[in-house]
Design a protein around this motif. Structure first.
Motif, PDB file in Angstrom:
ATOM      1  N   LEU A  20       0.826  -1.204   0.000  1.00 52.53           N
ATOM      2  CA  LEU A  20       0.000   0.000   0.000  1.00 52.53           C
ATOM      3  C   LEU A  20       0.862   1.257   0.000  1.00 52.53           C
ATOM      4  O   LEU A  20       0.506   2.256  -0.635  1.00 52.53           O
ATOM      5  CB  LEU A  20      -0.942   0.013   1.208  1.00 52.53           C
ATOM      6  CG  LEU A  20      -2.233  -0.775   1.034  1.00 52.53           C
ATOM      7  CD1 LEU A  20      -2.870  -1.084   2.377  1.00 52.53           C
ATOM      8  CD2 LEU A  20      -3.192  -0.021   0.131  1.00 52.53           C
ATOM      9  N   ALA A  23       2.384   1.449  -3.857  1.00 55.12           N
ATOM     10  CA  ALA A  23       1.504   1.563  -5.022  1.00 55.12           C
ATOM     11  C   ALA A  23       0.843   2.936  -5.060  1.00 55.12           C
ATOM     12  O   ALA A  23       0.207   3.357  -4.099  1.00 55.12           O
ATOM     13  CB  ALA A  23       0.435   0.473  -4.981  1.00 55.12           C
ATOM     14  N   GLU A  24       1.004   3.621  -6.181  1.00 51.22           N
ATOM     15  CA  GLU A  24       0.401   4.937  -6.357  1.00 51.22           C
ATOM     16  C   GLU A  24      -0.535   4.917  -7.560  1.00 51.22           C
ATOM     17  O   GLU A  24      -0.185   4.385  -8.614  1.00 51.22           O
ATOM     18  CB  GLU A  24       1.486   5.989  -6.574  1.00 51.22           C
ATOM     19  CG  GLU A  24       2.390   6.172  -5.379  1.00 51.22           C
ATOM     20  CD  GLU A  24       3.395   7.280  -5.580  1.00 51.22           C
ATOM     21  OE1 GLU A  24       3.179   8.139  -6.465  1.00 51.22           O
ATOM     22  OE2 GLU A  24       4.389   7.288  -4.853  1.00 51.22           O
ATOM     23  N   VAL A  25      -1.706   5.497  -7.368  1.00 51.49           N
ATOM     24  CA  VAL A  25      -2.652   5.593  -8.478  1.00 51.49           C
ATOM     25  C   VAL A  25      -1.981   6.360  -9.617  1.00 51.49           C
ATOM     26  O   VAL A  25      -1.403   7.423  -9.391  1.00 51.49           O
ATOM     27  CB  VAL A  25      -3.956   6.294  -8.034  1.00 51.49           C
ATOM     28  CG1 VAL A  25      -4.876   6.523  -9.213  1.00 51.49           C
ATOM     29  CG2 VAL A  25      -4.656   5.488  -6.941  1.00 51.49           C
ATOM     30  N   ALA A  37      -9.283   2.552  -9.594  1.00 56.87           N
ATOM     31  CA  ALA A  37      -8.038   2.480  -8.836  1.00 56.87           C
ATOM     32  C   ALA A  37      -8.267   2.876  -7.384  1.00 56.87           C
ATOM     33  O   ALA A  37      -7.764   2.216  -6.461  1.00 56.87           O
ATOM     34  CB  ALA A  37      -6.982   3.378  -9.477  1.00 56.87           C
ATOM     35  N   CYS A  40      -9.997   0.034  -5.636  1.00 59.10           N
ATOM     36  CA  CYS A  40      -9.063  -1.063  -5.355  1.00 59.10           C
ATOM     37  C   CYS A  40      -8.214  -0.734  -4.137  1.00 59.10           C
ATOM     38  O   CYS A  40      -8.007  -1.579  -3.259  1.00 59.10           O
ATOM     39  CB  CYS A  40      -8.159  -1.336  -6.555  1.00 59.10           C
ATOM     40  SG  CYS A  40      -8.937  -2.252  -7.886  1.00 59.10           S
ATOM     41  N   ARG A  41      -7.728   0.479  -4.090  1.00 62.73           N
ATOM     42  CA  ARG A  41      -6.892   0.903  -2.959  1.00 62.73           C
ATOM     43  C   ARG A  41      -7.702   0.895  -1.663  1.00 62.73           C
ATOM     44  O   ARG A  41      -7.208   0.447  -0.618  1.00 62.73           O
ATOM     45  CB  ARG A  41      -6.313   2.278  -3.235  1.00 62.73           C
ATOM     46  CG  ARG A  41      -5.364   2.752  -2.182  1.00 62.73           C
ATOM     47  CD  ARG A  41      -4.626   4.013  -2.609  1.00 62.73           C
ATOM     48  NE  ARG A  41      -3.700   4.397  -1.593  1.00 62.73           N
ATOM     49  CZ  ARG A  41      -2.554   3.789  -1.336  1.00 62.73           C
ATOM     50  NH1 ARG A  41      -2.186   2.763  -2.061  1.00 62.73           N
ATOM     51  NH2 ARG A  41      -1.767   4.195  -0.361  1.00 62.73           N
ATOM     52  N   GLU A  42      -8.936   1.390  -1.725  1.00 66.84           N
ATOM     53  CA  GLU A  42      -9.792   1.399  -0.534  1.00 66.84           C
ATOM     54  C   GLU A  42     -10.077  -0.024  -0.050  1.00 66.84           C
ATOM     55  O   GLU A  42     -10.097  -0.280   1.155  1.00 66.84           O
ATOM     56  CB  GLU A  42     -11.091   2.141  -0.821  1.00 66.84           C
ATOM     57  CG  GLU A  42     -10.919   3.642  -0.913  1.00 66.84           C
ATOM     58  CD  GLU A  42     -12.193   4.369  -1.323  1.00 66.84           C
ATOM     59  OE1 GLU A  42     -13.219   3.704  -1.607  1.00 66.84           O
ATOM     60  OE2 GLU A  42     -12.157   5.611  -1.373  1.00 66.84           O
ATOM     61  N   LEU A  45      -6.946  -1.352   1.649  1.00 63.62           N
ATOM     62  CA  LEU A  45      -6.798  -0.725   2.958  1.00 63.62           C
ATOM     63  C   LEU A  45      -7.821  -1.277   3.950  1.00 63.62           C
ATOM     64  O   LEU A  45      -7.495  -1.549   5.112  1.00 63.62           O
ATOM     65  CB  LEU A  45      -6.935   0.794   2.842  1.00 63.62           C
ATOM     66  CG  LEU A  45      -6.701   1.594   4.113  1.00 63.62           C
ATOM     67  CD1 LEU A  45      -5.328   1.312   4.708  1.00 63.62           C
ATOM     68  CD2 LEU A  45      -6.865   3.076   3.832  1.00 63.62           C
ATOM     69  N   LEU A  74      -4.791  -5.217  -4.564  1.00 59.54           N
ATOM     70  CA  LEU A  74      -3.725  -4.305  -4.956  1.00 59.54           C
ATOM     71  C   LEU A  74      -2.896  -4.878  -6.104  1.00 59.54           C
ATOM     72  O   LEU A  74      -2.589  -4.172  -7.068  1.00 59.54           O
ATOM     73  CB  LEU A  74      -2.846  -4.023  -3.738  1.00 59.54           C
ATOM     74  CG  LEU A  74      -2.180  -2.677  -3.660  1.00 59.54           C
ATOM     75  CD1 LEU A  74      -3.183  -1.548  -3.807  1.00 59.54           C
ATOM     76  CD2 LEU A  74      -1.438  -2.552  -2.349  1.00 59.54           C
ATOM     77  N   PHE A  83      -2.006   1.259 -10.940  1.00 60.01           N
ATOM     78  CA  PHE A  83      -1.031   1.759  -9.981  1.00 60.01           C
ATOM     79  C   PHE A  83       0.366   1.705 -10.584  1.00 60.01           C
ATOM     80  O   PHE A  83       0.681   0.794 -11.345  1.00 60.01           O
ATOM     81  CB  PHE A  83      -1.020   0.901  -8.706  1.00 60.01           C
ATOM     82  CG  PHE A  83      -2.341   0.825  -8.014  1.00 60.01           C
ATOM     83  CD1 PHE A  83      -2.824   1.893  -7.276  1.00 60.01           C
ATOM     84  CD2 PHE A  83      -3.111  -0.321  -8.084  1.00 60.01           C
ATOM     85  CE1 PHE A  83      -4.044   1.823  -6.632  1.00 60.01           C
ATOM     86  CE2 PHE A  83      -4.334  -0.404  -7.447  1.00 60.01           C
ATOM     87  CZ  PHE A  83      -4.803   0.676  -6.724  1.00 60.01           C
TER      88      PHE A  83
END
Length: 94
Positions: A20, A23-25, A37, A40-42, A45, A74, A83
């Motif tokens: 986490l 990985a950057e959007v 994106a 997916c990140r949410e 997390l 992720l 990402f």
């Protein structure tokens, strides 16, 4: 076996937290892919937080499952190009 489960649960929790952080959007804001994106990140997390909750409740099986699901979200986002990640990382299956 419990020691192996404990070690694996710790390793997967750390791996998801590290993933986490790396990985950057990378898709433009305002596009459907950007929204995907962010989702997916949410999800990743949320699974990290769930895993930590299960871990604190002395439930390593569900903690490991939560960490694994979060990592899957992720990793899928990385493979789909949602990402960007450092080139030298070993955290993702690029």
């Amino acid at each position: 076996m419990p020691a192996e489960l404990d070690e694996k649960t710790t390793r997967y929790g750390d791996m998801l937290a590290d993933a986490l952080a790396e990985a950057e959007v990378c898709v433009p804001e305002g596009t459907p892919l950007h929204e995907a994106a962010v989702e997916c990140r949410e999800m990743a997390l949320s699974y990290l937080e769930d895993g930590r909750h299960f871990r604190a409740a002395d439930d390593p099986v569900n903690a490991l499952a939560a960490y694994s699901y979060g990592y899957g979200w992720l990793d899928c986002g990385v493979r789909l190009g949602l990402f960007s990640v450092p080139e030298d990382t070993e955290l993702f299956t690029t």
